[in-house]
Every structure is written in C-alpha cells, then in structure tokens.
Design a protein around this motif. Sequence first.
Motif, PDB file in Angstrom:
ATOM      1  N   SER A 108       0.806  -1.221   0.000  1.00  0.00           N
ATOM      2  CA  SER A 108       0.000   0.000   0.000  1.00  0.00           C
ATOM      3  C   SER A 108       0.844   1.278   0.000  1.00  0.00           C
ATOM      4  O   SER A 108       0.309   2.376   0.031  1.00  0.00           O
ATOM      5  CB  SER A 108      -0.921   0.002   1.222  1.00  0.00           C
ATOM      6  OG  SER A 108      -0.150  -0.076   2.417  1.00  0.00           O
ATOM      7  N   GLY A 109       2.165   1.144  -0.043  1.00  0.00           N
ATOM      8  CA  GLY A 109       3.041   2.312  -0.067  1.00  0.00           C
ATOM      9  C   GLY A 109       4.168   2.182   0.930  1.00  0.00           C
ATOM     10  O   GLY A 109       4.277   1.193   1.651  1.00  0.00           O
ATOM     11  N   VAL A 110       5.011   3.208   0.987  1.00  0.00           N
ATOM     12  CA  VAL A 110       6.168   3.196   1.883  1.00  0.00           C
ATOM     13  C   VAL A 110       5.740   3.684   3.265  1.00  0.00           C
ATOM     14  O   VAL A 110       5.064   4.702   3.399  1.00  0.00           O
ATOM     15  CB  VAL A 110       7.290   4.094   1.334  1.00  0.00           C
ATOM     16  CG1 VAL A 110       8.450   4.186   2.332  1.00  0.00           C
ATOM     17  CG2 VAL A 110       7.795   3.571   0.002  1.00  0.00           C
ATOM     18  N   ARG A 111       6.143   2.934   4.292  1.00  0.00           N
ATOM     19  CA  ARG A 111       5.913   3.347   5.674  1.00  0.00           C
ATOM     20  C   ARG A 111       7.241   3.893   6.189  1.00  0.00           C
ATOM     21  O   ARG A 111       8.239   3.160   6.228  1.00  0.00           O
ATOM     22  CB  ARG A 111       5.463   2.146   6.503  1.00  0.00           C
ATOM     23  CG  ARG A 111       4.867   2.455   7.842  1.00  0.00           C
ATOM     24  CD  ARG A 111       3.575   3.278   7.837  1.00  0.00           C
ATOM     25  NE  ARG A 111       2.498   2.781   7.025  1.00  0.00           N
ATOM     26  CZ  ARG A 111       1.517   1.982   7.426  1.00  0.00           C
ATOM     27  NH1 ARG A 111       1.486   1.581   8.672  1.00  0.00           N
ATOM     28  NH2 ARG A 111       0.572   1.617   6.587  1.00  0.00           N
ATOM     29  N   PRO A 112       7.291   5.163   6.591  1.00  0.00           N
ATOM     30  CA  PRO A 112       8.548   5.740   7.089  1.00  0.00           C
ATOM     31  C   PRO A 112       9.084   5.015   8.323  1.00  0.00           C
ATOM     32  O   PRO A 112       8.329   4.426   9.093  1.00  0.00           O
ATOM     33  CB  PRO A 112       8.163   7.183   7.441  1.00  0.00           C
ATOM     34  CG  PRO A 112       6.928   7.465   6.645  1.00  0.00           C
ATOM     35  CD  PRO A 112       6.204   6.143   6.561  1.00  0.00           C
TER      36      PRO A 112
END
Length: 196
Positions: free
Chosen positions: A48-52
């Motif tokens: 679902s995307g990059v998690r910092p």
Amino acid sequence: MFFPPSTSRRVLKHSRVISIEAYAREDNLWDIDARISDTKTNPTQLASGVRPAGEPIHDLGLRISINTDFDIVDAQAVSSRHPYPGYCNAITPDYTKLVGLNLLKQFRHEVQVRLGGNRGCTHITELVQILPTAALQAFAGDVLKINDVATGSKPDAAMQQQTKQPFQLDRCHALKLDGGAVATYYPRWYKPASAI
C-alpha cells in the motif's frame, strides 16, 4: 528481564510492543486494554506504499470488559495503523464475537473457532490469546486471594476457613503441587510426588 550481552554486533531492525492494562470500573466490571504495535527502523515498502522508519506498520488494540467470573460482557477492537487501509480495519467489528465467552473455559479454542485464520486479524487474535493470564494477574490479590497460610504468617479467619485450593496452584512449573514453592509458601496444599 535483562539478557546477557550479545556475542555478536547487532542492529535493531524491528520492534513489536505488546501492552496490557487492566482497569477496575465503578460498575464492578473490569476493562482489559490490550495493544500491539510494530515499527521498523528503516522505511518499509508495503503493497500500500512506503511506511517511514519509526512509523507503526501495525497499531492495533482490543478492549474487553469482564465481570469477576471472567465472562466477557463487551469487546471492542481498533485498528489505527495497518498495512491495508480499508481492508485490515474492516474486521474489527467481528471481535464482538468474544462477548459471552469465559476467559477460563475453553476460551482459546472458542477464539480459534470464531476468529482464527481469515475470520479475524492475525495480530488482534494474538492479543486475544494472552487475555486469560492477563486477567488472572489483574485479579490476583484484588478479586482473587493469592495468599494461603504461608510459613511464618498468622492466618486470618477467612484463610482458616479456606477450603478451595488457591487458583494459581498447579498452573505453572514453579507452583506445581509437589514443588518446593508450594511446600514453602502453601504447605496446606503441598502434595509429595508420590501422592499425585
């Protein structure tokens, strides 16, 4: 608990924190709040995307309300951080299926039947599995009397009348009925191995 130093250089990559808090309520019920959080030290690519780095991949919770007989009278699950928004959090209402279960009577089996596998969230269901022992610890000394006639202590009238074995005995290695801890601290309930 402190671990001995590692024999190899290490780098922290992932942290999972589980916390459980128990609250006595003014209506004589108890709330057990359980939370699980996963974070990574590096940015993490999820579908679902990059998690910092440092931002939770999971931040999930469960609150059950129980009576002093360990019956669940209410349950609420929350999912504030999860890898699949709109999907992970869709299952949280299903945790009301815990209502009516008793933490000490076939609980873990019933949880698997109702919420195991794809019928629940893996991580919230993990939290559910540790609720019985958390509730026992919460009740110890408050709802459940943990003391017996220990060596060197003078029993009060209630202890002298006690005919039921204290709940914690024979539930773990340290408190097995033929063990030294029971012989020392709960001599009334001690049973030599030959008698068991």
